[in-house]
Scaffold this active site. Structure first.
Site, PDB file in Angstrom:
ATOM      1  N   GLU A   1      24.933  19.323 139.967  1.00 22.62           N
ATOM      2  CA  GLU A   1      24.104  20.076 140.920  1.00 22.62           C
ATOM      3  C   GLU A   1      24.376  19.620 142.356  1.00 22.62           C
ATOM      4  OE1 GLU A   1      20.229  21.206 139.876  1.00 22.62           O
ATOM      5  OE2 GLU A   1      21.022  22.097 138.041  1.00 22.62           O
TER       6      GLU A   1
ATOM      7  N   CYS B   1      21.119  27.667 126.879  1.00 22.99           N
ATOM      8  CA  CYS B   1      20.817  26.263 127.185  1.00 22.99           C
ATOM      9  C   CYS B   1      20.882  25.438 125.906  1.00 22.99           C
ATOM     10  CB  CYS B   1      19.416  26.202 127.781  1.00 22.99           C
ATOM     11  SG  CYS B   1      18.783  24.555 128.071  1.00 22.99           S
TER      12      CYS B   1
ATOM     13  N   HIS C   1      25.982  22.542 132.152  1.00 19.59           N
ATOM     14  CA  HIS C   1      26.580  22.078 133.401  1.00 19.59           C
ATOM     15  C   HIS C   1      27.996  21.536 133.219  1.00 19.59           C
ATOM     16  CE1 HIS C   1      22.483  22.464 134.662  1.00 19.59           C
ATOM     17  NE2 HIS C   1      22.723  21.986 135.865  1.00 19.59           N
TER      18      HIS C   1
ATOM     19  N   CYS D   1      26.322  20.967 127.072  1.00 17.10           N
ATOM     20  CA  CYS D   1      25.345  21.198 128.134  1.00 17.10           C
ATOM     21  C   CYS D   1      25.946  22.219 129.081  1.00 17.10           C
ATOM     22  CB  CYS D   1      25.050  19.888 128.871  1.00 17.10           C
ATOM     23  SG  CYS D   1      24.019  20.088 130.333  1.00 17.10           S
TER      24      CYS D   1
ATOM     25  N   ASP E   1      18.228  30.248 130.248  1.00 21.50           N
ATOM     26  CA  ASP E   1      18.538  28.827 130.426  1.00 21.50           C
ATOM     27  C   ASP E   1      17.393  28.185 131.197  1.00 21.50           C
ATOM     28  OD1 ASP E   1      20.212  26.425 130.590  1.00 21.50           O
ATOM     29  OD2 ASP E   1      20.435  26.918 132.704  1.00 21.50           O
ATOM     30  N   SER E   2      17.409  26.844 131.233  1.00 22.50           N
ATOM     31  CA  SER E   2      16.374  26.128 131.974  1.00 22.50           C
ATOM     32  C   SER E   2      16.539  26.284 133.493  1.00 22.50           C
ATOM     33  CB  SER E   2      16.439  24.647 131.605  1.00 22.50           C
ATOM     34  OG  SER E   2      17.751  24.162 131.824  1.00 22.50           O
TER      35      SER E   2
END
Ligand code: DGL
Length: 271
Positions: free
Chosen positions: A158, A77, A192, A190, A14-15
């Site tokens: 985040e 991702c 997140h 996504c 993932d990023s």
């Protein structure tokens, strides 16, 4: 395909830390599989970068994991999968699964009215990858896909604002046009977004099924391993390794929030 060792780990990338939602789903679904994770924490976020840059970074990471002899590559991702999944498949001698393919299949299984919403980073949405991946089968009504880029969700998650008035207001704003179209399922496109599930469920209402691509890819991974006789025969506690390109302040707290447990064996990769 070369001979693949079933005892080898699964490679997930993932990023940044977001892909740990995928790792968490894999750990829960397959508790005896070893996992090697790569998070490009030095270069995150990818969701606002160009296709060329993302493709370059993505293939570099895939090579790194292939050198670790992984038996399977999981592109955790959505942004990487949206623009570089084919390049990864072209270079990989082992099978490759990606969250977009998995999320698309799960959305088709969930929808009843064939009006599907998808939310993701600007790069994922602009790539039209979900539009290409979601097609109904012969004899079924055509899918009406309604996509919405949600650039603010990644920083909000985040920040840990999972149930914050600002996040709620932002979600209401982003989901308004999708809900107006009468969608009955919403793909969380996504890494997140699974952390926002309770809030998104409240905002979208009970008539909208939330499609979590992390769960979907865990299911797909389990199926592929068993179909190809690649299930790890060991029944001992698995080994988890986490490779990152930077260890920013708060990395441990954010990472553990995504993973839902302690984050062991973190290795710093200097590129
Ligand atoms: N991991 C990315 C995704 O799933 C989100 C974070 C980023 O922008 O790099 O789209």
């Amino acid at each position: 395909m070369p001979d693949i060792n079933p005892s080898s780990p699964i490679g997930v990338f993932d990023s940044g830390v977001g892909g740990l939602t995928v790792v968490r789903a894999l750990m829960e679904r397959m508790p005896f599989e070893d996992i090697v994770y790569f998070g490009d924490t030095a270069r995150v976020p990818y969701g606002i970068k160009s296709v060329e840059t993302i493709t370059h970074y993505t293939t570099q990471i895939a090579q790194f994991l292939l050198e670790k002899q992984v038996k399977l590559l999981v592109i955790g991702c959505n942004t990487m999968a949206a623009v570089a999944a084919q390049q990864v498949r072209d270079l990989s001698p082992t099978p490759v699964l990606d969250v977009i393919e998995a999320g698309a299949k799960a959305a088709l299984a969930a929808t009843r009215n064939y009006k599907i919403g998808v939310i993701g980073t600007p790069t994922t949405i602009n790539s039209n990858a979900y539009t290409r991946a979601i097609h109904s089968g012969p004899g079924l009504p055509p899918v009406r896909l309604h996509a919405q880029a949600c650039a603010l969700f990644v920083p909000l998650v985040e920040e840990g604002w999972l149930d914050h008035p600002v996040t709620r207001l932002t979600a209401q704003e982003y989901l308004k046009p999708l809900l107006a179209e009468g969608i009955d399922s919403l793909v969380l496109g996504c890494t997140h977004y699974p952390l926002l599930k309770p809030l998104l469920h409240e905002v979208a209402g009970p008539g909208v099924a939330l499609v979590d691509s992390a769960d979907a890819i865990a299911e797909q991974t389990a199926r592929l391993l068993s179909e190809r006789d690649l299930v790890n025969p060991k029944r001992t506690p698995p080994r988890y390794d986490f490779f990152v390109t930077d260890v920013p302040l708060r990395f441990q707290t954010i990472g553990e929030r995504f993973l839902g447990r302690a984050l062991p064996h973190i290795h710093l990769v200097k590129w």
